[in-house]
Design an enzyme around this catalytic site. Structure first.
Site, PDB file in Angstrom:
ATOM      1  N   ASP A 129       0.860  -1.184   0.000  1.00 51.77           N
ATOM      2  CA  ASP A 129       0.000   0.000   0.000  1.00 51.77           C
ATOM      3  C   ASP A 129       0.891   1.227   0.000  1.00 51.77           C
ATOM      4  OD1 ASP A 129      -2.422  -1.389   0.039  1.00 51.77           O
ATOM      5  OD2 ASP A 129      -2.493  -1.458   2.217  1.00 51.77           O
ATOM      6  N   ASP A 151      -6.942  -1.785  -4.680  1.00 53.51           N
ATOM      7  CA  ASP A 151      -8.047  -1.481  -3.760  1.00 53.51           C
ATOM      8  C   ASP A 151      -9.078  -0.583  -4.433  1.00 53.51           C
ATOM      9  OD1 ASP A 151      -6.637  -2.920  -1.831  1.00 53.51           O
ATOM     10  OD2 ASP A 151      -5.738  -1.114  -0.958  1.00 53.51           O
TER      11      ASP A 151
END
Length: 160
Positions: A122, A139
């Site tokens: 991330d 995501d």
């Protein structure tokens, strides 16, 4: 109702589009993560929306279920396989093959991170106006795919 007859109703064009979107979302997400890990200057503000970060998330959204550790990636593989099987054996694939390709490709990309890096890569940290989770392109693509599925279902229901 689940049956094999639904698989026979899937056209070659639908399969091709599904595969292209699956590969595109998987490839694009892995390419961006490669850039983030190997070629991005972290002192830059290019992806910053209030901040910057690079983390390896061992859980799912908001780091939930991180206590499952190594088991989580196998649970997620089973989940994606079950979703694909359900879609193929019902009319879900025929109705939603476009967002399904995006969702499964992006989901697999995050699972691949777990095998390669021990957690999902991330890199976008939103904390402008309010503090939010750290996330990645996969995501976002998963969220977009879910919104498209919901929109398609609502549109279909409205036309009935």
């Amino acid at each position: 109702m689940l049956s094999m007859r639904h698989i026979k109703s899937i056209s070659k064009a639908q399969i091709l589009i599904f595969i292209l979107l699956f590969c595109a979302s998987l490839g694009l997400d892995q390419w961006v993560k490669h850039i983030m890990l190997n070629g991005f200057a972290w002192d830059s503000e290019a992806l910053s929306i209030g901040g910057k970060a690079l983390v390896y998330n061992t859980g799912v959204a908001f780091s939930m279920f991180s206590f499952l550790a190594e088991s989580l990636k196998y649970i997620q593989i089973l989940f994606l396989f079950a979703l694909l099987l359900f879609a193929l054996m019902s009319d879900f694939f025929v109705k939603h093959y476009v967002p399904l390709g995006i969702l499964l490709g992006s989901g697999l990309s995050n699972i691949l991170d777990r095998f390669m890096y021990g957690g999902v890569v991330d890199y976008v940290y939103w904390h402008y106006w309010f503090d939010f989770a750290i996330f990645n392109l996969a995501d976002v693509l998963i969220d977009v795919a879910v919104v498209i599925i919901i929109w398609q279902m609502l549109r279909e229901r409205k036309s009935i």
